[in-house]
Design a protein around this motif. Structure first.
Motif, PDB file in Angstrom:
ATOM      1  N   SER A   1       0.876  -1.178   0.000  1.00 44.57           N
ATOM      2  CA  SER A   1       0.000   0.000   0.000  1.00 44.57           C
ATOM      3  C   SER A   1       0.905   1.218   0.000  1.00 44.57           C
ATOM      4  O   SER A   1       1.105   1.878   1.005  1.00 44.57           O
ATOM      5  N   GLY A   2       1.462   1.486  -1.154  1.00 35.57           N
ATOM      6  CA  GLY A   2       2.464   2.538  -1.218  1.00 35.57           C
ATOM      7  C   GLY A   2       3.835   1.985  -0.919  1.00 35.57           C
ATOM      8  O   GLY A   2       4.782   2.196  -1.646  1.00 35.57           O
ATOM      9  N   ARG A   3       3.910   1.250   0.159  1.00 39.15           N
ATOM     10  CA  ARG A   3       5.140   0.527   0.475  1.00 39.15           C
ATOM     11  C   ARG A   3       4.734  -0.852   0.981  1.00 39.15           C
ATOM     12  O   ARG A   3       3.591  -1.089   1.316  1.00 39.15           O
ATOM     13  N   PHE A   4       5.690  -1.739   1.037  1.00 36.10           N
ATOM     14  CA  PHE A   4       5.377  -3.104   1.447  1.00 36.10           C
ATOM     15  C   PHE A   4       5.270  -3.174   2.961  1.00 36.10           C
ATOM     16  O   PHE A   4       6.135  -2.688   3.669  1.00 36.10           O
ATOM     17  N   GLU A   5       4.198  -3.791   3.468  1.00 37.63           N
ATOM     18  CA  GLU A   5       4.027  -4.001   4.890  1.00 37.63           C
ATOM     19  C   GLU A   5       3.826  -5.481   5.165  1.00 37.63           C
ATOM     20  O   GLU A   5       3.158  -6.178   4.410  1.00 37.63           O
ATOM     21  N   GLN A   6       4.400  -5.957   6.241  1.00 37.88           N
ATOM     22  CA  GLN A   6       4.370  -7.379   6.552  1.00 37.88           C
ATOM     23  C   GLN A   6       3.976  -7.559   8.010  1.00 37.88           C
ATOM     24  O   GLN A   6       4.509  -6.891   8.895  1.00 37.88           O
ATOM     25  N   TYR A   7       3.063  -8.506   8.233  1.00 34.74           N
ATOM     26  CA  TYR A   7       2.577  -8.760   9.582  1.00 34.74           C
ATOM     27  C   TYR A   7       2.692 -10.244   9.891  1.00 34.74           C
ATOM     28  O   TYR A   7       2.373 -11.087   9.052  1.00 34.74           O
ATOM     29  N   PHE A   8       3.140 -10.551  11.084  1.00 37.04           N
ATOM     30  CA  PHE A   8       3.408 -11.927  11.470  1.00 37.04           C
ATOM     31  C   PHE A   8       2.277 -12.527  12.296  1.00 37.04           C
ATOM     32  O   PHE A   8       1.646 -11.846  13.103  1.00 37.04           O
ATOM     33  N   GLY A   9       2.080 -13.826  12.087  1.00 38.69           N
ATOM     34  CA  GLY A   9       1.149 -14.565  12.898  1.00 38.69           C
ATOM     35  C   GLY A   9       1.789 -14.979  14.216  1.00 38.69           C
ATOM     36  O   GLY A   9       2.993 -14.798  14.417  1.00 38.69           O
ATOM     37  N   PRO A  10       1.006 -15.568  15.102  1.00 38.32           N
ATOM     38  CA  PRO A  10       1.501 -15.950  16.430  1.00 38.32           C
ATOM     39  C   PRO A  10       2.285 -17.254  16.451  1.00 38.32           C
ATOM     40  O   PRO A  10       2.868 -17.602  17.472  1.00 38.32           O
ATOM     41  N   GLY A  11       2.295 -17.963  15.331  1.00 36.25           N
ATOM     42  CA  GLY A  11       3.062 -19.200  15.267  1.00 36.25           C
ATOM     43  C   GLY A  11       2.252 -20.440  15.619  1.00 36.25           C
ATOM     44  O   GLY A  11       1.237 -20.371  16.314  1.00 36.25           O
ATOM     45  N   THR A  12       2.720 -21.562  15.120  1.00 31.45           N
ATOM     46  CA  THR A  12       2.131 -22.878  15.416  1.00 31.45           C
ATOM     47  C   THR A  12       3.239 -23.819  15.853  1.00 31.45           C
ATOM     48  O   THR A  12       4.226 -24.000  15.122  1.00 31.45           O
TER      49      THR A  12
ATOM     50  N   PRO B   1       7.041 -12.933  15.924  1.00 29.44           N
ATOM     51  CA  PRO B   1       7.801 -11.677  16.020  1.00 29.44           C
ATOM     52  C   PRO B   1       6.871 -10.467  16.091  1.00 29.44           C
ATOM     53  O   PRO B   1       5.834 -10.433  15.430  1.00 29.44           O
ATOM     54  N   GLN B   2       7.296  -9.518  16.876  1.00 27.24           N
ATOM     55  CA  GLN B   2       6.530  -8.286  17.035  1.00 27.24           C
ATOM     56  C   GLN B   2       7.362  -7.138  16.491  1.00 27.24           C
ATOM     57  O   GLN B   2       8.501  -6.928  16.901  1.00 27.24           O
ATOM     58  N   PHE B   3       6.792  -6.384  15.573  1.00 28.77           N
ATOM     59  CA  PHE B   3       7.474  -5.251  14.965  1.00 28.77           C
ATOM     60  C   PHE B   3       7.822  -4.208  16.029  1.00 28.77           C
ATOM     61  O   PHE B   3       6.996  -3.858  16.873  1.00 28.77           O
ATOM     62  N   ILE B   4       9.061  -3.721  15.975  1.00 29.10           N
ATOM     63  CA  ILE B   4       9.468  -2.661  16.896  1.00 29.10           C
ATOM     64  C   ILE B   4       9.655  -1.357  16.151  1.00 29.10           C
ATOM     65  O   ILE B   4       9.014  -0.353  16.447  1.00 29.10           O
ATOM     66  N   ILE B   5      10.557  -1.383  15.191  1.00 24.58           N
ATOM     67  CA  ILE B   5      10.873  -0.174  14.465  1.00 24.58           C
ATOM     68  C   ILE B   5      11.552  -0.557  13.159  1.00 24.58           C
ATOM     69  O   ILE B   5      12.147  -1.630  13.064  1.00 24.58           O
ATOM     70  N   ASP B   6      11.436   0.306  12.185  1.00 22.46           N
ATOM     71  CA  ASP B   6      12.076   0.032  10.901  1.00 22.46           C
ATOM     72  C   ASP B   6      12.822   1.270  10.417  1.00 22.46           C
ATOM     73  O   ASP B   6      12.667   2.370  10.964  1.00 22.46           O
ATOM     74  N   ILE B   7      13.632   1.059   9.403  1.00 26.61           N
ATOM     75  CA  ILE B   7      14.368   2.175   8.815  1.00 26.61           C
ATOM     76  C   ILE B   7      14.685   1.852   7.367  1.00 26.61           C
ATOM     77  O   ILE B   7      14.983   0.700   7.032  1.00 26.61           O
ATOM     78  N   ARG B   8      14.596   2.847   6.544  1.00 21.73           N
ATOM     79  CA  ARG B   8      14.930   2.667   5.134  1.00 21.73           C
ATOM     80  C   ARG B   8      16.369   3.100   4.909  1.00 21.73           C
ATOM     81  O   ARG B   8      16.949   3.850   5.691  1.00 21.73           O
ATOM     82  N   SER B   9      16.916   2.652   3.813  1.00 23.92           N
ATOM     83  CA  SER B   9      18.336   2.869   3.565  1.00 23.92           C
ATOM     84  C   SER B   9      18.676   4.328   3.274  1.00 23.92           C
ATOM     85  O   SER B   9      19.849   4.701   3.265  1.00 23.92           O
ATOM     86  N   ASN B  10      17.666   5.147   3.041  1.00 20.33           N
ATOM     87  CA  ASN B  10      17.951   6.560   2.793  1.00 20.33           C
ATOM     88  C   ASN B  10      17.995   7.368   4.091  1.00 20.33           C
ATOM     89  O   ASN B  10      18.082   8.597   4.074  1.00 20.33           O
ATOM     90  N   MET B  11      17.918   6.666   5.219  1.00 22.40           N
ATOM     91  CA  MET B  11      17.977   7.313   6.521  1.00 22.40           C
ATOM     92  C   MET B  11      19.120   6.695   7.322  1.00 22.40           C
ATOM     93  O   MET B  11      19.543   5.570   7.048  1.00 22.40           O
TER      94      MET B  11
END
Lengths: 116, 113
Positions: A100-111, B44-54
């Motif tokens: 959505s403009g950029r790629f976003e990824q979301y993880f499941g809780p695992g099995t 895994p739980q997302f914390i923070i991200d960064i792009r290579s232009n930063m």
């Protein structure tokens, strides 16, 4: 944020049987889904990438005939471990991605799969 | 092959101190980096991200620094709390044929009360 679920959260099966794990994106449509495997005290290893309606792309060393991936809709992907053996016991984690403009990824809780 | 790795497998800090977790990457094509936190038995739980232009990005109590010259990534956690105890993974993503996210080895953070 977007929610990804997995079912079951844990499963115990006997050696030689097959097990199916479901991964669902609950509130968004995932253009791509990924399956990872994680052994104890190790990192997540990417197994395969699947796009809705097309065949999955497997990483090197992952047997496509053993780990069957089906991505029939934009909200559901399944991983079937066929003829499971004790060495297949692992933590299987899926993730769902969307662009959505950029790629976003979301993880499941695992099995957690345990093969006896 | 190219990979993302970490310098320290474990890190123990006192509650209230700042934590720094380091990561080295080798894929020069990677243009997006993410830090994840994983608690036992969870995804895994997302914390923070960064792009290579930063080279720096700040969140709530966390800061990610990117040094492309030496291919180094770090996660700084300010005023570390017991709830921060977990395994932290850096991950890289190269926008080449499918946005694959590759994980590093992980660092286990222990926070002593």
């Amino acid at each position: 944020g977007a929610v990804v679920s997995q079912h079951p959260s844990w499963v115990i099966c006997k050696s030689g049987t097959s097990v199916k794990i479901e991964c669902r994106s609950l509130d968004f449509q995932a253009t791509t889904m990924f399956w990872y495997r994680q052994f104890p005290k190790q990192s997540l290893m990417l197994m395969a990438t699947s796009n809705e309606g097309s065949k999955a792309t497997y990483e090197q060393g992952v047997e496509k005939d053993k780990f069957l991936i089906n991505h029939a809709s934009l909200t559901l992907s399944t991983l079937t471990v066929t003829s499971a053996h004790p060495e297949d016991s692992s933590f299987y984690i899926c993730s769902a991605g969307m662009t959505s403009g950029r790629f976003e990824q979301y993880f499941g809780p695992g099995t957690r799969l345990t093969v006896t | 092959g190219e990979s993302v790795g970490l310098h320290l497998p474990t890190l123990s800090v006192q509650e209230g101190d700042n934590s720094i977790i380091n990561c080295a990457y080798s894929n020069s094509a990677s243009d997006y980096f993410i830090w994840y936190k994983q608690e036992s038995g969870k995804g895994p739980q997302f914390i923070i991200d960064i792009r290579s232009n930063m080279d720096k990005r700040q969140g709530q109590r966390v800061t990610v620094l990117l040094n492309k010259t030496v291919k180094h990534l770090s996660l700084q956690i300010a005023a570390t709390q017991p709830g921060d105890s977990a395994v932290y993974f850096c991950a890289e993503n190269a926008n080449t044929g499918g946005f694959k996210t590759i994980f590093g080895a992980g660092t286990r953070l222990f926070v002593k009360a």
